[in-house]
Design an enzyme around this catalytic site. Structure first.
Site, PDB file in Angstrom:
ATOM      1  N   GLU A 214      38.681  41.944  32.082  1.00 37.20           N
ATOM      2  CA  GLU A 214      39.757  42.759  32.522  1.00 37.20           C
ATOM      3  C   GLU A 214      39.745  44.158  32.181  1.00 37.20           C
ATOM      4  OE1 GLU A 214      43.090  40.301  30.533  1.00 37.20           O
ATOM      5  OE2 GLU A 214      42.631  38.639  31.486  1.00 37.20           O
ATOM      6  N   GLU A 322      40.300  33.207  33.911  1.00 39.63           N
ATOM      7  CA  GLU A 322      41.490  33.069  33.059  1.00 39.63           C
ATOM      8  C   GLU A 322      42.516  32.711  33.972  1.00 39.63           C
ATOM      9  OE1 GLU A 322      42.619  35.561  29.844  1.00 39.63           O
ATOM     10  OE2 GLU A 322      40.679  36.026  29.507  1.00 39.63           O
TER      11      GLU A 322
END
Length: 671
Positions: A214, A322
């Protein structure tokens, strides 16, 4: 897992060629997928570690073959956190309690090594926590599952956790940095834990390692705005090279996983891509706080299709690394099946190999695997019963393939200085890494001048001193080029290096857009970017000086976009946030966001005025973001103004307004 309040709506073949793109150091040809072999012959696979164990190669081959046949379901900390069990015996999981089977993938995190997540303990020794992570990997393998490992690394500069974004950490842990040894020691612990994960017969258990995830968001110290793209690329490469080449870890596949969303455009996704020779799995993270809205599903599927397309071009495994439903904007009782249905309906998105949700750490809004009694449990059961989902009991032949690894070709990259790095002294060290071969000669030159020889040092870099003329420290930029002669061919790489100090801004100032040497890429690197937007310097629309900011947005299905910058300042001497703004005449709006002590305070501004004027937002009129319910009664008072950490500027869609436009900003400051 990202900070749950950050990403919210606020209104190729390695070495296939010897020439590499300037400044990028990345191969220019795409990699190949596992190749068909004659009957009885091993399958040829191309992975990051061409000396990986046979089981690790077989896992990669299985994941490649699995595309389009079904999506594996994964759950973080499945055996160590849950609502349906208390004894962590390696046999119970919330997934099994919910649907009668374990997940196909079991996720773990390096926080176990620090004792910050079970079964690690802060009271345990370093060796005990290493053994705890090793035990997790063994237990998941014994349950018939595949292991993944994420890395929420501590801030190696401040000693705080991964959410502490101070200290320009990545620059400090790269070779030559003050905290480089500390970073190596952390990697040593990972290596010990992974190398200790063996089956009863002594064979190593494969693990998909997902570091620095991320990174396109700004909530981690390795994220946008806290490091540059080039620094990120180099720290990712260094991590792979250290584990693979220095520590000899042979049971890892490596995953790269930015966060949503990209509007289906691969440009942003690849901005920090370390290169085909450093990635096995192309991942993508995206959580939903919209109760499964059509807009969110459309955005998700578009991005997953983009990831699959890239994976097929590069011979990588595509994965939804995710996902989760937050339950913060109401519950959709068909959330899981609607999500699966949307993915299955797209011919590309349906080819993602696995989708992994986060841990069941806390209350009902964080039950990423809904257990009996939860509002989404019945739908999760329907999701699990769908023939296209794969759980542990469905796995067949994961490690059965006979494979051989394609030998990795020589590769060279400039490690330091990194592209767009600013040097302020008269001396620097040039470091070059050559992998999968030895170089007969490595040199560097500046602006095409005389070549200077680099020598192999004790750390495995070709290195040498670069003496910089003091007269050059005047905020100019130069091109540093490196060449390596390997097996009769020349490999090249280069970086644009900025020289000299930038005059510090006055107290309270966030940006006047004058300190980027007129370079749009340097400007972009200074900010984190949420959803689709482009930032460039504008010489035509500004309040003062030579440049302002041109902020071009594409709200798309997400409905909002944002940029952010670290502040880390005391604003108690000021009463307002001030900026020059030229709107685009639309009915869309801007939101000024000030982050302090975990609270998000906002002030809205219309974009209808195109005249270009100074906007003054009194701190007394900022209010907590509507979604920040934990701070619903908070006030942007002196206590909060003393600890301002971040400034964000969001643009949001208004019904009937265009989704694309450009606004201009300058001289952002507190006063």
């Amino acid at each position: 897992m990202h900070n749950p309040v950050v990403n919210r709506r606020s209104f190729v073949l390695l070495g296939a060629t010897v020439a590499m793109a300037a400044g990028a150091g990345m191969p220019t040809a795409s990699a190949a997928a596992p190749t068909a072999a004659p009957a009885g012959a091993p399958m040829r696979v191309r992975i990051v570690d061409d000396k990986a164990t046979s089981a690790t190669r077989a896992l990669f081959a299985y994941l490649m073959r699995q595309q389009g046949k079904g999506i594996l379901f994964g759950h973080q900390h499945a055996l160590s956190y849950g609502f349906t069990f208390t004894q962590q015996d390696g046999k119970a999981s919330d997934t099994k309690a919910a649907v009668g089977d374990h997940p196909a993938l079991f996720g773990w995190d390096t926080l176990i090594l620090d004792g910050d997540e079970r079964p690690g303990s802060r009271d345990a020794t370093e060796a005990e926590n290493i053994a705890a992570l090793t035990r997790c990997l063994r237990q998941a393998d014994a349950c018939g599952g595949i292991n993944t490992l994420s890395a929420h690394m501590p801030n190696f500069v401040t000693g705080e956790n991964f959410y502490d974004t101070g200290g320009r950490v990545v620059s400090q842990i790269l070779p030559g940095g003050a905290k480089h040894a500390r970073f190596n020691a952390f990697l040593d612990r990972i290596a010990k834990a992974v190398q200790g994960a063996r089956r009863p017969d002594g064979t190593l258990i494969p693990v998909i390692f997902r570091p620095f995830h991320e990174n396109n968001g700004g909530w981690f110290w390795w994220g946008a705005g806290h490091t540059t793209s080039a620094e990120y690329i180099e720290v990712f490469r260094y991590t792979v090279e250290y584990l693979r080449d220095t520590k000899g870890v042979r049971n890892l596949l490596y995953s790269y996983s930015p966060n949503s969303s990209f509007g289906g455009d691969p440009t942003g996704y690849l901005k920090t891509y370390p290169g085909d020779g450093y990635v096995d799995v192309l991942g993508y993270d995206a959580y939903d706080n919209s109760a499964g809205s059509d807009a969110w599903l459309e955005s998700l599927v578009k991005d997953l299709a983009m990831v699959v397309r890239l994976a097929e071009e590069k011979g990588k495994v595509p994965a939804y690394t995710e996902f989760g439903e937050s339950g913060e904007e109401g519950r959709n009782p068909q959330w899981f099946t609607r999500l699966l249905g949307a993915i299955k309906a797209d011919p590309l998105a349906r080819r993602v190999t696995y989708m992994q949700t986060w841990a069941n750490f806390g209350g009902s809004t964080r039950s990423y695997v809904p257990t009996p009694g939860h509002a989404l449990h019945a739908d999760f059961v329907r999701y699990a019963r769908d023939p296209y989902t794969v759980f542990a009991g469905d796995l067949r032949g994961v490690y059965a393939a006979r494979t051989t690894a394609v030998r990795n070709a020589p590769f060279m990259h400039l490690v330091t200085p990194t592209d767009r790095q600013r040097l302020t002294s008269t001396g620097s060290t040039v470091r070059v890494r050559v992998t999968h071969a030895e170089a007969s000669r490595v040199t560097y030159s500046v602006n095409g001048g005389r070549s200077r020889r680099l020598r192999l040092d004790a750390d495995g870099f070709y290195s040498g001193d670069w003496s910089i003329d003091p007269a050059w420290l005047d905020n100019r930029s130069v091109t540093l080029s490196v060449d390596a002669r390997v097996n009769g061919k020349t490999l090249t790489d280069s970086a644009l290096v900025l020289l000299g100090e930038v005059a510090p801004l006055p107290a309270g100032w966030i940006d006047d857009f004058e300190g980027y040497a007129g370079d749009d890429a340097t400007l972009s690197e200074a900010y984190s970017h949420i959803n689709a937007n482009t930032t460039t310097l504008s010489a035509d629309h500004k309040a003062s000086g030579s440049y302002g900011l041109a902020y071009s947005y594409d709200l798309g299905s997400a409905g909002y976009t944002g940029i952010g910058k670290s502040v880390d300042a005391d604003w108690t001497a000021f009463s307002s946030l001030v900026l020059w703004l030229r709107g685009d005449g639309s009915a869309n709006g801007a939101t000024l966001q000030v982050v302090s002590r975990g609270a998000y305070f906002e002030y809205g501004i219309p974009l209808s005025d195109t005249s270009g004027r100074e906007v003054r937002a009194p701190f007394s009129e900022f209010r907590p973001a509507p979604w920040d319910t934990a701070h619903a009664g908070a006030v942007l008072d002196a206590a909060h103004l003393a600890e301002v950490t971040t400034f964000n500027l969001y643009l949001g869609h208004s019904s009937g307004a265009p989704t694309k436009g450009t606004v201009y900003v300058d001289d952002i400051r507190a006063e």
